[in-house]
Write an enzyme that holds these catalytic residues in place. Structure first.
Site, PDB file in Angstrom:
ATOM      1  N   ASP A   1      28.015  27.369 -13.908  1.00  0.00           N
ATOM      2  CA  ASP A   1      27.802  25.789 -13.899  1.00  0.00           C
ATOM      3  C   ASP A   1      28.556  24.944 -14.766  1.00  0.00           C
ATOM      4  O   ASP A   1      29.508  25.613 -15.483  1.00  0.00           O
ATOM      5  CB  ASP A   1      26.359  25.488 -14.126  1.00  0.00           C
ATOM      6  CG  ASP A   1      25.762  24.643 -13.339  1.00  0.00           C
ATOM      7  OD1 ASP A   1      26.336  23.675 -12.807  1.00  0.00           O
ATOM      8  OD2 ASP A   1      24.222  24.541 -12.968  1.00  0.00           O
TER       9      ASP A   1
ATOM     10  N   ASP B   1      23.934  18.465  -6.249  1.00  0.00           N
ATOM     11  CA  ASP B   1      22.740  19.143  -5.895  1.00  0.00           C
ATOM     12  C   ASP B   1      22.001  18.536  -4.473  1.00  0.00           C
ATOM     13  O   ASP B   1      22.146  17.532  -4.166  1.00  0.00           O
ATOM     14  CB  ASP B   1      21.596  19.192  -6.885  1.00  0.00           C
ATOM     15  CG  ASP B   1      22.033  20.102  -8.019  1.00  0.00           C
ATOM     16  OD1 ASP B   1      23.039  20.568  -8.006  1.00  0.00           O
ATOM     17  OD2 ASP B   1      21.037  20.216  -8.760  1.00  0.00           O
TER      18      ASP B   1
END
Ligand code: GLA
Length: 410
Positions: free
Chosen positions: A157, A212
């Site tokens: 990430d 997201d």
């Protein structure tokens, strides 16, 4: 010194420097031969967020096997954020001792014993998005730990990365994984901020193209400092990216929300479009208690075959008429997948004359030529044969739904 000798000496110096250069380049190169079709599996984040523990992960692995998902291709069981405990005095990371008392190695062994693979999550910054220890400064150590545990897939990430350069940071972790020696799929998760499609092909096997996903079909969720995107918003953000995808390097429009609460038609359309996009199929539901309908969507073999097609070409939007988009995806052996997507909240009727023009896809150099060739049609959601391209198609598509066919050349 004689001239020829000097010449040979220089030649050998130049070629050894060149070989060194190649070696260095090789060090920053991902493991080849992995993810030759879009990776398939499950990930804990969309359903469980930080509420995970080893019991849940084991039970999910069991359910992936008993439901038939494993046999449909869902291989990776990926633990997302919040599995972490602390680093020890030597800097080695350990799992949260309360949530994962048996440790990740034991979990990996269990998952492997089920014929599955295991994925884990870290972050290029000092902390993960969930505030757990990140890998910055510990890349080689973490990669060694993952390899020792038997990890097969790493989602990496991009939170708390401050001044880091994205390409550089992802090269560091790929170099670390290579040094650790265990082939691990690298899933680059920097949300498309630094256009990874332009630089990540040698570095990772998939890269997120957007922020997201949010569990809705047609909305954008504003969290204040960041936004999450529904299915249609994410779909629209894939525009222009298909040329960057291919065998071993995929655009990743984020993990699936199928089974997390959208109605069946929206789940079906979401899944169908991810298959048309050659997107990684990482389920994000709770497979321990999924409905029959969710399972049917996730394990539709012929729709999955469109996604997993060995040609490895991402589909494209061919036409838009009113609320209906026509998407095409060339497949191996001269077949095509065709998906009509109705974006509206009301039903739409369509008419499509296959023979109106020959369609040529520059990227794959494939032609859909129904004038000179008759393709047989199969409706991939009903499983029924649906005539051929000899006659124009007339159909109704319910709201937020798809009509999807495979056109068979033979
Ligand atoms: C980021 C990622 C998500 C998830 C969370 C975990 O937001 O994009 O997919 O991994 O972090 O904190």
């Amino acid at each position: 010194m004689k001239k020829p000798f000097i010449f040979l000496l220089m030649l050998s110096l130049v070629s050894s420097a060149f070989a060194q250069g190649n070696n260095y380049a090789q060090n920053y190169h991902k493991f080849d031969g992995l993810a030759l079709t879009p990776p398939m599996g499950w990930n804990s984040w969309n359903k469980f967020a930080c509420d995970i523990d080893e019991k849940i992960i084991r039970e999910v692995a069991d359910a992936i096997v008993s439901s038939g998902m494993r046999d449909a291709g869902y291989t990776y069981i990926n633990i997302d954020d919040c599995w972490h405990g602390q680093r020890d005095s030597l800097g080695f990371i350990h799992a949260d001792p309360v949530k994962f008392p048996s440790g990740i190695k034991a979990l990996a062994d269990y998952i492997h014993s089920k014929g599955l693979k295991i994925g884990i999550y870290s972050d290029a910054g000092s902390q993960t998005c969930g505030g757990r220890p990140g890998s910055r400064g510990y890349e080689f150590q973490d990669a060694l730990t993952y390899a020792n545990w038997g990890i097969d897939y790493l989602k990496y990430d991009w939170c708390n990365t401050e001044s880091l350069n994205a390409e550089g940071a992802y090269k560091t972790i790929t170099a670390a994984l290579r040094k650790a020696g265990r082939p691990i799929v690298l899933s680059i998760c920097e949300w498309g901020d630094n256009k990874p499609w332009e630089w990540a092909e040698p570095i990772g096997h998939l890269w997120r193209t957007t922020g997201d996903i949010y569990n809705c079909f047609d909305c954008i969720k504003d969290h204040g400092t960041w936004k999450a995107f529904g299915v249609l918003a994410i779909l629209d953000m894939q525009d222009g990216l298909r040329k960057y995808a291919g065998k071993g390097h995929w655009n990743d429009p984020d993990m699936l929300e199928v089974g997390n609460g959208m109605p069946q038609n929206e789940d079906r359309a979401h899944f169908a479009m991810w298959c048309m996009l050659a997107a990684p199929l990482i389920a994000g539901n709770d497979p321990r208690q999924m409905s029959k309908e969710t399972l049917q969507i996730l394990t539709n073999k012929e729709v999955i075959a469109v996604n997993q097609d060995t040609l490895g070409i991402q589909g494209f939007k061919y036409a838009t008429k009113d609320s209906v988009e026509t998407w095409l995806k060339p497949l191996a052996g001269g077949d095509w997948a065709v998906c009509f997507l109705n974006r509206a909240k009301t039903p739409a009727s369509i008419q499509f004359d296959w023979q109106e023009k020959t369609i040529f896809d520059e990227l794959s150099q494939r032609e859909l030529n129904a004038k000179d060739h008759t393709y047989q049609l199969k409706n991939l959601w009903t499983g029924k044969k649906s005539g051929s391209t000899a006659k124009p198609l007339r159909a109704n598509i319910p709201a937020h739904d798809v009509l999807m066919f495979r056109l068979s050349a033979k």
